[in-house]
Design an enzyme around this catalytic site. Structure first.
Site, PDB file in Angstrom:
ATOM      1  N   LYS A   1     -38.390  73.098 -57.602  1.00 42.71           N
ATOM      2  CA  LYS A   1     -39.069  71.478 -58.717  1.00 42.71           C
ATOM      3  C   LYS A   1     -38.449  72.478 -59.479  1.00 42.71           C
ATOM      4  O   LYS A   1     -37.264  72.159 -60.083  1.00 42.71           O
ATOM      5  CB  LYS A   1     -40.425  71.965 -58.314  1.00 42.71           C
ATOM      6  CG  LYS A   1     -41.052  71.931 -56.678  1.00 42.71           C
ATOM      7  CD  LYS A   1     -41.893  71.623 -56.545  1.00 42.71           C
ATOM      8  CE  LYS A   1     -42.554  71.672 -55.294  1.00 42.71           C
ATOM      9  NZ  LYS A   1     -43.393  71.512 -54.976  1.00 42.71           N
TER      10      LYS A   1
ATOM     11  N   ASN B   1     -36.897  74.374 -52.420  1.00 37.92           N
ATOM     12  CA  ASN B   1     -37.185  73.839 -53.394  1.00 37.92           C
ATOM     13  C   ASN B   1     -37.898  74.045 -54.848  1.00 37.92           C
ATOM     14  O   ASN B   1     -39.265  74.341 -54.847  1.00 37.92           O
ATOM     15  CB  ASN B   1     -38.163  71.918 -53.116  1.00 37.92           C
ATOM     16  CG  ASN B   1     -38.473  71.444 -53.543  1.00 37.92           C
ATOM     17  OD1 ASN B   1     -37.823  71.197 -55.032  1.00 37.92           O
ATOM     18  ND2 ASN B   1     -39.318  70.070 -53.743  1.00 37.92           N
TER      19      ASN B   1
ATOM     20  N   HIS C   1     -39.392  63.049 -52.145  1.00 31.89           N
ATOM     21  CA  HIS C   1     -40.472  64.051 -52.372  1.00 31.89           C
ATOM     22  C   HIS C   1     -42.066  63.334 -53.046  1.00 31.89           C
ATOM     23  O   HIS C   1     -41.845  62.624 -54.074  1.00 31.89           O
ATOM     24  CB  HIS C   1     -40.165  64.799 -53.392  1.00 31.89           C
ATOM     25  CG  HIS C   1     -41.131  67.101 -53.229  1.00 31.89           C
ATOM     26  ND1 HIS C   1     -42.024  66.086 -54.166  1.00 31.89           N
ATOM     27  CD2 HIS C   1     -41.239  67.255 -52.498  1.00 31.89           C
ATOM     28  CE1 HIS C   1     -43.088  67.744 -53.829  1.00 31.89           C
ATOM     29  NE2 HIS C   1     -42.007  68.346 -52.669  1.00 31.89           N
TER      30      HIS C   1
ATOM     31  N   GLU D   1     -44.213  63.949 -54.976  1.00 30.10           N
ATOM     32  CA  GLU D   1     -44.151  64.123 -56.622  1.00 30.10           C
ATOM     33  C   GLU D   1     -43.949  63.524 -57.199  1.00 30.10           C
ATOM     34  O   GLU D   1     -43.775  62.755 -58.398  1.00 30.10           O
ATOM     35  CB  GLU D   1     -43.426  65.834 -56.669  1.00 30.10           C
ATOM     36  CG  GLU D   1     -44.926  67.281 -56.417  1.00 30.10           C
ATOM     37  CD  GLU D   1     -44.332  68.003 -56.579  1.00 30.10           C
ATOM     38  OE1 GLU D   1     -42.668  68.180 -57.005  1.00 30.10           O
ATOM     39  OE2 GLU D   1     -44.870  69.328 -56.036  1.00 30.10           O
TER      40      GLU D   1
ATOM     41  N   SER E   1     -46.709  74.570 -48.610  1.00 30.84           N
ATOM     42  CA  SER E   1     -47.657  76.148 -48.313  1.00 30.84           C
ATOM     43  C   SER E   1     -46.926  76.894 -47.531  1.00 30.84           C
ATOM     44  O   SER E   1     -47.658  77.823 -47.101  1.00 30.84           O
ATOM     45  CB  SER E   1     -49.041  76.032 -48.324  1.00 30.84           C
ATOM     46  OG  SER E   1     -49.642  75.521 -49.578  1.00 30.84           O
TER      47      SER E   1
ATOM     48  N   GLU F   1     -43.697  66.635 -45.218  1.00 28.90           N
ATOM     49  CA  GLU F   1     -44.863  67.437 -46.592  1.00 28.90           C
ATOM     50  C   GLU F   1     -46.248  66.977 -46.596  1.00 28.90           C
ATOM     51  O   GLU F   1     -46.281  65.801 -47.072  1.00 28.90           O
ATOM     52  CB  GLU F   1     -43.970  66.872 -47.867  1.00 28.90           C
ATOM     53  CG  GLU F   1     -42.855  67.972 -47.283  1.00 28.90           C
ATOM     54  CD  GLU F   1     -42.449  68.743 -48.491  1.00 28.90           C
ATOM     55  OE1 GLU F   1     -42.134  70.172 -48.344  1.00 28.90           O
ATOM     56  OE2 GLU F   1     -42.387  67.773 -49.914  1.00 28.90           O
TER      57      GLU F   1
ATOM     58  N   GLY G   1     -48.432  72.847 -52.547  1.00 27.66           N
ATOM     59  CA  GLY G   1     -49.181  74.066 -54.258  1.00 27.66           C
ATOM     60  C   GLY G   1     -50.101  73.479 -53.792  1.00 27.66           C
ATOM     61  O   GLY G   1     -50.856  74.420 -54.706  1.00 27.66           O
TER      62      GLY G   1
HETATM   63  P1  PGA Z   1     -44.677  74.233 -51.706  1.00 26.70           P
HETATM   64  O1  PGA Z   1     -43.991  72.349 -52.248  1.00 26.70           O
HETATM   65  O2  PGA Z   1     -44.315  74.741 -51.047  1.00 26.70           O
HETATM   66  O3  PGA Z   1     -45.867  75.192 -53.226  1.00 26.70           O
HETATM   67  O4  PGA Z   1     -46.408  73.787 -51.308  1.00 26.70           O
HETATM   68  C1  PGA Z   1     -43.247  72.064 -50.589  1.00 26.70           C
HETATM   69  C2  PGA Z   1     -42.032  71.407 -51.475  1.00 26.70           C
HETATM   70  O5  PGA Z   1     -43.188  70.406 -52.407  1.00 26.70           O
HETATM   71  O6  PGA Z   1     -41.551  70.808 -50.775  1.00 26.70           O
END
Ligand code: PGA
Length: 258
Positions: free
Chosen positions: A21, A19, A104, A106, A220, A176, A182
């Site tokens: 983003k 992903n 997601h 976000e 992460s 998630e 993140g």
């Molecule tokens: P990250 O993001 O691996 O940077 O924690 C995962 C995601 O948001 O799908």
């Protein structure tokens, strides 16, 4: 001796998704794919790259003839209409995009994505022939309050309300936990396994072929923790954010899924 859950896991093809983003221009996306492909040429896993809309075509063109599939990061639930700034499922299908990330955290947190709209987006994606990658996960406050299962069950029940039981195995679910995205804080293997098994139980209770559903962990994921997370009986792969921006790191995570 394999446990029953491990035996079932071995029948599900591992699934690793990048992903990106809001990262990578067309030129950067093309360079990434050209570097990644030789490194994952031997993989038997499903490898999915989720670029921003503007780079979808470039990635689709470069992945023809390879195992890599392409997913968008969002879509609108309607087929067309006066929805400025939005993209429909048929627009993605026209580009040979095969999957779409939905819900997601976000999008939920910053763009007002609701479970009510996801209840329409998931069936719209399936109807168009796109594989939905439905993201669910609890906040830190919900986990601390002991409400993780309640939050996840509510998200799954609403978001999948209009998906018939026989279609549930066409959905990929990504667990998630919001506190792990993140942040560099990863769920432990035991936490990831516990919640992914719970998700499978919820799908089974809805009458779906839950043993065929790929359930991913996201938050992460790095080359250093990927193998242990994905070796858990109910964790069938990973949705990778930050570590998916570098082709060598992402290739190492794909390798860890095998
Ligand atoms: P990250 O993001 O691996 O940077 O924690 C995962 C995601 O948001 O799908």
């Amino acid at each position: 001796m394999m446990s029953p859950n491990e035996r079932e896991q071995s029948t599900r093809t591992p699934y690793v998704a990048a992903n990106w983003k809001m990262h990578k221009t067309v030129a950067e996306a093309a360079q990434f794919i050209d570097t990644l492909l030789p490194r994952i040429a031997a993989t038997q896993s499903d490898v999915v790259v989720c670029p921003p809309f503007t780079a979808l075509s470039a990635v689709v063109e470069r992945r023809y003839g390879t195992a890599v599939r392409v997913a968008a990061q969002n879509m609108h639930e309607e087929g067309s209409g006066a929805f400025t700034g939005e993209i429909s499922a048929s627009m993605l299908v026209e580009l040979d995009v095969e999957a779409v990330v939905l819900g997601h955290s976000e999008r939920r947190q910053y763009f007002g994505e609701t479970d009510a709209s996801l209840a329409r987006k998931v069936p719209a994606a399936l109807a168009a022939g796109l594989e939905p990658i439905l993201c669910v996960g609890e906040s830190e406050a919900a986990r601390d309050a002991g409400e993780t299962e309640e939050v996840l069950e509510r998200q799954l029940q609403v978001d999948l309300a209009d998906v018939p039981a026989e279609d549930l195995d066409r959905v990929v679910v990504a667990y998630e936990p919001i506190w792990a995205i993140g942040t560099g804080r990863t769920a432990s293997e035991a936490q990831a396994q516990e919640v992914c098994a719970f998700i499978r139980d919820v799908l089974r209770a809805r009458g779906g072929a839950a043993d065929r559903v790929r359930i991913l962990y996201g938050g992460s994921v790095k080359p250093a923790n990927a193998a242990e997370l994905m070796s858990q009986a109910d964790v069938d792969g990973a949705l990778v954010g930050g570590a998916s921006l570098d082709p060598a790191e992402f290739a190492a995570i794909v390798e860890a899924a095998a």
